[in-house]
Write an enzyme that holds these catalytic residues in place. Structure first.
Site, PDB file in Angstrom:
ATOM      1  CG  ASP A 143     -19.147   7.172  10.754  1.00 17.44           C
ATOM      2  OD1 ASP A 143     -19.584   6.697  11.809  1.00 17.44           O
ATOM      3  OD2 ASP A 143     -19.478   8.292  10.328  1.00 17.44           O
TER       4      ASP A 143
ATOM      5  CE  LYS B  97     -16.178   8.271  17.350  1.00 18.72           C
ATOM      6  NZ  LYS B  97     -17.389   9.115  17.292  1.00 18.72           N
ATOM      7  CG  ASN B  98     -19.809   6.238  16.719  1.00 20.13           C
ATOM      8  OD1 ASN B  98     -19.199   7.077  17.399  1.00 20.13           O
ATOM      9  ND2 ASN B  98     -19.829   6.284  15.400  1.00 20.13           N
TER      10      ASN B  98
ATOM     11  NE  ARG C 296     -14.083  13.686  18.303  1.00 27.45           N
ATOM     12  CZ  ARG C 296     -14.956  13.647  17.289  1.00 27.45           C
ATOM     13  NH1 ARG C 296     -14.662  14.233  16.148  1.00 27.45           N
ATOM     14  NH2 ARG C 296     -16.120  13.044  17.413  1.00 27.45           N
TER      15      ARG C 296
ATOM     16  CB  CYS D 180     -18.800  19.054  14.254  1.00 31.04           C
ATOM     17  SG  CYS D 180     -19.456  17.880  13.090  1.00 31.04           S
TER      18      CYS D 180
ATOM     19  NE  ARG E 298     -23.341  15.844  13.182  1.00 34.48           N
ATOM     20  CZ  ARG E 298     -22.340  15.069  13.635  1.00 34.48           C
ATOM     21  NH1 ARG E 298     -21.121  15.540  13.638  1.00 34.48           N
ATOM     22  NH2 ARG E 298     -22.584  13.887  14.139  1.00 34.48           N
TER      23      ARG E 298
HETATM   24  C1  EPZ Z   1     -23.918   9.230  14.618  1.00 34.98           C
HETATM   25  O1  EPZ Z   1     -23.972  10.646  14.539  1.00 34.98           O
HETATM   26  C2  EPZ Z   1     -22.442   8.872  14.725  1.00 34.98           C
HETATM   27  N1  EPZ Z   1     -21.867   9.457  15.928  1.00 34.98           N
HETATM   28  C3  EPZ Z   1     -21.693   9.403  13.502  1.00 34.98           C
HETATM   29  O2  EPZ Z   1     -20.332   8.981  13.613  1.00 34.98           O
HETATM   30  C4  EPZ Z   1     -22.312   8.766  12.257  1.00 34.98           C
HETATM   31  O3  EPZ Z   1     -21.676   9.285  11.114  1.00 34.98           O
HETATM   32  C5  EPZ Z   1     -23.815   9.081  12.210  1.00 34.98           C
HETATM   33  O4  EPZ Z   1     -24.448   8.633  13.426  1.00 34.98           O
HETATM   34  C6  EPZ Z   1     -24.508   8.403  11.025  1.00 34.98           C
HETATM   35  O5  EPZ Z   1     -24.309   7.024  11.107  1.00 34.98           O
HETATM   36  C7  EPZ Z   1     -22.030   8.801  17.113  1.00 34.98           C
HETATM   37  O6  EPZ Z   1     -22.676   7.773  17.190  1.00 34.98           O
HETATM   38  C8  EPZ Z   1     -21.375   9.412  18.315  1.00 34.98           C
HETATM   39  P1  EPZ Z   1     -27.526  11.216  12.788  1.00 34.98           P
HETATM   40  P2  EPZ Z   1     -25.407  11.414  14.692  1.00 34.98           P
HETATM   41  O7  EPZ Z   1     -28.356  11.832  13.845  1.00 34.98           O
HETATM   42  O8  EPZ Z   1     -26.229  10.716  15.690  1.00 34.98           O
HETATM   43  C9  EPZ Z   1     -29.296  14.953  10.377  1.00 34.98           C
HETATM   44  C10 EPZ Z   1     -18.001   9.221  13.583  1.00 34.98           C
HETATM   45  O9  EPZ Z   1     -17.225   9.506  12.654  1.00 34.98           O
HETATM   46  N2  EPZ Z   1     -30.112  15.226  11.585  1.00 34.98           N
HETATM   47  O10 EPZ Z   1     -27.867   9.842  12.284  1.00 34.98           O
HETATM   48  O11 EPZ Z   1     -25.137  12.852  14.879  1.00 34.98           O
HETATM   49  C11 EPZ Z   1     -27.808  15.178  10.630  1.00 34.98           C
HETATM   50  O12 EPZ Z   1     -27.464  16.529  10.467  1.00 34.98           O
HETATM   51  C12 EPZ Z   1     -19.300   9.979  13.717  1.00 34.98           C
HETATM   52  O13 EPZ Z   1     -17.809   8.315  14.426  1.00 34.98           O
HETATM   53  C13 EPZ Z   1     -31.066  16.252  11.524  1.00 34.98           C
HETATM   54  O14 EPZ Z   1     -31.218  16.925  10.520  1.00 34.98           O
HETATM   55  O15 EPZ Z   1     -25.987  11.177  13.223  1.00 34.98           O
HETATM   56  C14 EPZ Z   1     -27.162  14.302   9.591  1.00 34.98           C
HETATM   57  O16 EPZ Z   1     -27.136  14.987   8.361  1.00 34.98           O
HETATM   58  C15 EPZ Z   1     -19.444  11.098  12.698  1.00 34.98           C
HETATM   59  N3  EPZ Z   1     -31.814  16.505  12.643  1.00 34.98           N
HETATM   60  C16 EPZ Z   1     -28.121  13.107   9.500  1.00 34.98           C
HETATM   61  O17 EPZ Z   1     -29.363  13.544  10.063  1.00 34.98           O
HETATM   62  C17 EPZ Z   1     -31.676  15.784  13.792  1.00 34.98           C
HETATM   63  O18 EPZ Z   1     -32.414  16.053  14.776  1.00 34.98           O
HETATM   64  C18 EPZ Z   1     -27.646  11.879  10.257  1.00 34.98           C
HETATM   65  O19 EPZ Z   1     -27.448  12.267  11.576  1.00 34.98           O
HETATM   66  C19 EPZ Z   1     -30.704  14.758  13.834  1.00 34.98           C
HETATM   67  C20 EPZ Z   1     -29.941  14.488  12.715  1.00 34.98           C
END
Ligand code: EPZ
Length: 419
Positions: A308, A22-23, A400, A116, A121
């Site tokens: 995850d 998915k990711n 999802r 979410c 996020r």
């Molecule tokens: C991706 O989410 C994945 N989703 C998530 O999988 C996964 O848990 C996550 O990466 C971490 O590996 C997809 O790929 C569609 P991040 P993403 O930006 O990109 C903070 C699943 O279950 N952050 O690495 O949203 C954020 O709040 C899903 O398949 C900021 O503060 O993750 C989080 O605490 C859930 N500011 C941390 O960084 C920003 O501008 C990691 O977020 C961006 C992120």
């Protein structure tokens, strides 16, 4: 509203081909916007999030069609650069369409992604990076209006405060057609980033260093479509391995991406399961009660333990012999599944980002409600290993990210049906 009915206590046995990731699928579908032509994606999983991404592509003028696990996406014509709030809200990760649309058209209007189930996020790193690439950004009424005065982003040196997966993807999607070179320091190293770059290179992009912390992208004026096979889903692999570890039995996962699953496997093998790997197969046998994991299980950016997989491993350890300790370092509230596991008899204490899981002899069935995608999968695992019947509602969360989970469980000999 559909729900799963599960009769627990049966051991599981069988061979399961792993679905596409998915990711990986979601950023790669966004990336098809950049190709100005037709792309064919194989191993595209049949998931509600994938169909939400297809609706976004169709809404801006692309033509998406699916035949089983093959998606054909024609992005020759883009009719608009605004994505409606309703479509943006359908899928939290739709924010990656921002970078792709800017890379294609030099402008876009998207929505601030709602929080979410995992907490707020924020996208501050996404916006700061795109700003450095010449994108004028202003927010009004929950909408983010982006425009590049010159029509084409410019290459920039970007250092991320945290190796954010989404921010890394958005920068890459904008940089591949930018004017000049973009360097990303402290980039996310997740395997899905490498898969996205593999797709983009087949479309003619010039990208080096993906999978490491420093990625260099040389912008090109024009990309083209391609045919690509999406990598398998390492988190779905972790889910089914945790499921059989908890319920007992044996499983062979085929079409597996073994190296990418290692950070999870290195922890799972500490529970006493027998695990054997070949190039694209993972075999697990679980005969006796799992052992608790001695070292603290810390979720970290790749190649650390994947956040995850935290919920699904917790479900397996809820009936282990001994106490395991989790530390969730990526998301603010990713223990929402704990209450449901406690309702099934688990002994879990959440203290901020730490969760202490004292293994119980046996869990018992209960009626619970899925809280989020991976939390819902954890409840299925707990229900299959518990004694008695369970009902899990709000399974739209599970759909999802998991292709027809009830079919996979029945293939393994488990009792699970959707009503
Ligand atoms: C991706 O989410 C994945 N989703 C998530 O999988 C996964 O848990 C996550 O990466 C971490 O590996 C997809 O790929 C569609 P991040 P993403 O930006 O990109 C903070 C699943 O279950 N952050 O690495 O949203 C954020 O709040 C899903 O398949 C900021 O503060 O993750 C989080 O605490 C859930 N500011 C941390 O960084 C920003 O501008 C990691 O977020 C961006 C992120």
């Amino acid at each position: 509203m559909q729900k799963f009915i599960i009769e627990g206590g049966k051991s599981l046995r069988g061979e399961l081909p792993l679905q596409g990731s998915k990711n990986s699928s979601l950023p790669i579908m966004a990336a098809t916007l950049l190709s100005c032509g037709e792309s064919t994606l194989h191993s595209c999983p049949q998931l509600t999030d994938v169909y939400a991404a297809a609706r976004i592509l169709n809404c801006v003028g692309c033509k998406c069609s699916f035949s089983g696990n093959t998606a054909v996406i024609d992005s020759a014509v883009i009719e608009k650069t605004e994505i409606s709030e309703q479509l943006m809200r359908e899928m939290r990760s739709s924010i990656i369409f921002m970078g792709a649309m800017l890379g294609r058209a030099g402008e876009c209007v998207v929505s601030v992604p709602g929080g979410c189930e995992l907490g707020p996020r924020p996208i501050d790193m996404h916006l700061a990076a795109l700003g450095k690439m010449g994108v004028d950004i202003h927010e009004s009424g929950g909408r983010i209006i982006c425009r590049i005065a010159s029509g084409r982003a410019k290459g920039a040196k970007i250092s991320l405060a945290f190796p954010s997966v989404g921010a890394t993807e958005n920068i890459i999607l904008c940089a591949v057609t930018a004017d000049g070179e973009t360097v990303i320091n402290n980039a996310a190293r997740e395997p899905e980033i490498c898969d996205l770059c593999g797709f983009l290179r087949k479309c003619g992009a010039e990208i080096k260093g993906d999978g490491e912390s420093r990625i260099v992208i040389k912008g090109k004026k024009q990309l083209h479509g391609c045919e690509y096979k999406i990598m398998s889903d390492r988190i779905v692999a972790a889910t089914y391995l945790s499921m059989v570890a908890a319920a007992k039995g044996e499983i062979i996962l085929t079409n597996a991406c073994v190296p990418e699953t290692e950070p999870f496997l290195s922890v799972l093998e500490q529970t006493g399961c027998s695990i054997y790997m070949s190039d694209n197969r993972i075999y697990l046998r679980s005969g006796s009660r799992l052992k608790a994991v001695r070292e603290r299980i810390r979720t970290m950016p790749h190649p650390g333990f994947p956040t995850d997989a935290q919920a699904v491993l917790m479900a397996a350890l809820a009936a282990a012999d001994g106490t395991s300790i989790f530390e969730e370092n990526i998301f603010d509230c990713r223990y929402r599944h704990a209450d449901a596991l406690i309702k099934m008899g688990a002994d879990i204490q959440v203290l901020g980002k730490v969760a202490v899981v004292k293994g119980r002899e046996k869990l018992h069935g209960a009626n619970v409600q899925a809280t989020d995608l991976r939390g819902g999968a954890a409840m299925v695992i707990a229900a299959l290993s518990a004694e008695g019947a369970s009902e899990i509602t709000r399974i739209c969360h599970i759909d999802r990210g998991y292709e027809k989970m009830e079919y996979a469980v029945r293939l393994l000999g488990g009792e699970m049906r959707r009503v």
